[in-house]
Design an enzyme around this catalytic site. Structure first.
Site, PDB file in Angstrom:
ATOM      1  CG  LEU A  25      -1.768   1.254   1.427  1.00 38.34           C
ATOM      2  CD1 LEU A  25      -2.650   1.556   0.222  1.00 38.34           C
ATOM      3  CD2 LEU A  25      -2.601   1.139   2.703  1.00 38.34           C
ATOM      4  CB  SER A 149      -7.145  -2.575   9.683  1.00 37.96           C
ATOM      5  OG  SER A 149      -7.722  -3.831   9.372  1.00 37.96           O
ATOM      6  CE1 TYR A 162      -1.643  -4.951  10.294  1.00 40.25           C
ATOM      7  CE2 TYR A 162      -3.911  -5.722  10.386  1.00 40.25           C
ATOM      8  CZ  TYR A 162      -2.949  -4.886   9.841  1.00 40.25           C
ATOM      9  OH  TYR A 162      -3.298  -3.981   8.875  1.00 40.25           O
ATOM     10  CE  LYS A 166      -3.036  -1.656  10.866  1.00 35.86           C
ATOM     11  NZ  LYS A 166      -2.543  -0.412  10.228  1.00 35.86           N
TER      12      LYS A 166
END
Length: 342
Positions: A25, A149, A162, A166
């Site tokens: 990204l 996210s 993860y 986040k």
């Protein structure tokens, strides 16, 4: 020439810094900001990918500089910010995108796995934000984008480190946003919540799964999110949600988290793996970058889409509202005219 003079001359919009810019990204963001008229500062660990990103930005007619840096090192991030301002000028936009992850059940995770993912994915955004604020607050302008996210709202199996990072970013963002509002600061901040994307991370991250990892659910090309991130940098909203699955996951979890538990327990394991066995000795980028220039896309091009009706509606909501009001006014005017005739 100062940044203000550059803006007035129309030669460029300003300087944007992208973390994690060597691949995935971040690589797509570098191209998108160059397309929008920004010179770009590129931060990541992998020098091969950084050189490739720099070349792409320059081929689009913009300036670029890169710094090979681990965003988990706050001092190194600060030094990189100083270098970028020295070479490109004052930083107008800072995009916190760098991330890392480990695919693994919690029972097989090691403490150092959690620390490393947290250092990069959460604290990397904190350190980037601090360096951006150090420059933007005295000028009382600038824009910071935190890349989140759907997993900032809804944890899923096999990605606990993860998901935790986040979630932490979401809490940090909430705190900072309210502080900036309290201080009447003109520094803008927003968070962009992402869907599953076809990026290089699935071939990069450490995995203890028996089969190769894959994005779960509908897959978007990174260019879809990059467009939203560039738009968000110039159009402040509290939050942007990329793709209908992101919207569905966030709202659905608020309404019925127990149902999401059930669905993910049933589908979340197989849904994050291909049918192809994973090489247990595959190299990963948890501590060191993988050599080579890997670009923006992963290996799921055939399953990924470049379009999202939800994104189009979100980015054009002002025009849609204006059009709807105009049509409503026309309809009301026509009705009143008809009634007067009667």
């Amino acid at each position: 020439m100062s940044n203000d003079e550059n803006r007035h001359s129309g030669s460029r919009k300003g300087v944007a810094v992208i973390t994690g810019a060597s691949a995935g990204l971040g690589r797509a963001c570098a191209r998108e900001f160059a397309k929008q008229g920004y010179d770009v500062g590129l931060l990541a660990r992998g020098e091969d990918g950084l050189k490739g990103a720099k070349r792409e930005v320059e081929e689009m007619g913009r300036k670029a500089t890169y710094v090979s840096v681990d965003v988990a090192d706050a001092q190194a991030v600060e030094q990189a910010a100083a270098k970028i301002e020295q070479e490109l000028g004052e930083i107008d936009v800072w995009v916190n995108n760098a991330m890392n992850s480990v695919f693994s059940p919690v029972k097989e995770m090691e403490p150092e796995d959690y620390k490393r993912v947290t250092d990069v994915t959460y604290l990397g955004q904190v350190y980037g934000t601090l360096s951006a604020l150090k420059r933007m607050l005295p000028r009382d302008r600038g824009s910071i984008v935190l890349v989140g996210s759907a997993l900032a709202y809804r944890g899923i199996p096999l990605q606990s480190a993860y998901c935790g990072a986040k979630h932490a970013i979401q809490g940090f963002y909430d705190s900072l946003r309210t502080e900036l509002m309290h201080d009447n600061s003109h520094v803008k901040i927003t968070m962009v919540q992402l869907p599953a994307m076809n990026t290089t991370q699935f071939g990069f991250v450490k995995s203890r799964l028996p089969n190769k990892p894959r994005p779960m659910g509908k897959i978007y090309q990174p260019e879809v999110a990059a467009e939203v991130i560039a738009y968000a940098a110039e159009h402040e909203r509290r939050e942007y949600r990329v793709g209908y699955p992101t919207l569905e996951a966030i709202i659905g979890n608020k309404i019925a988290p127990w149902y999401a538990d059930y669905v993910l327990a049933k589908n979340g394991f197989d849904g994050q793996q291909t049918n192809e066995p994973e090489d247990p000795n595959r190299k990963n980028n948890l501590y060191e970058p993988l050599p080579g220039d890997h670009g923006a896309h992963g290996t799921f091009d055939e399953k990924a889409t470049y379009t999202s009706p939800q994104v189009w509606l979100s980015l054009h909501r002002q025009e849609i509202l204006t059009g709807a009001l105009a049509l409503g006014a026309l309809a009301l005017g026509s009705l009143l005219t008809r009634n007067n005739r009667d």
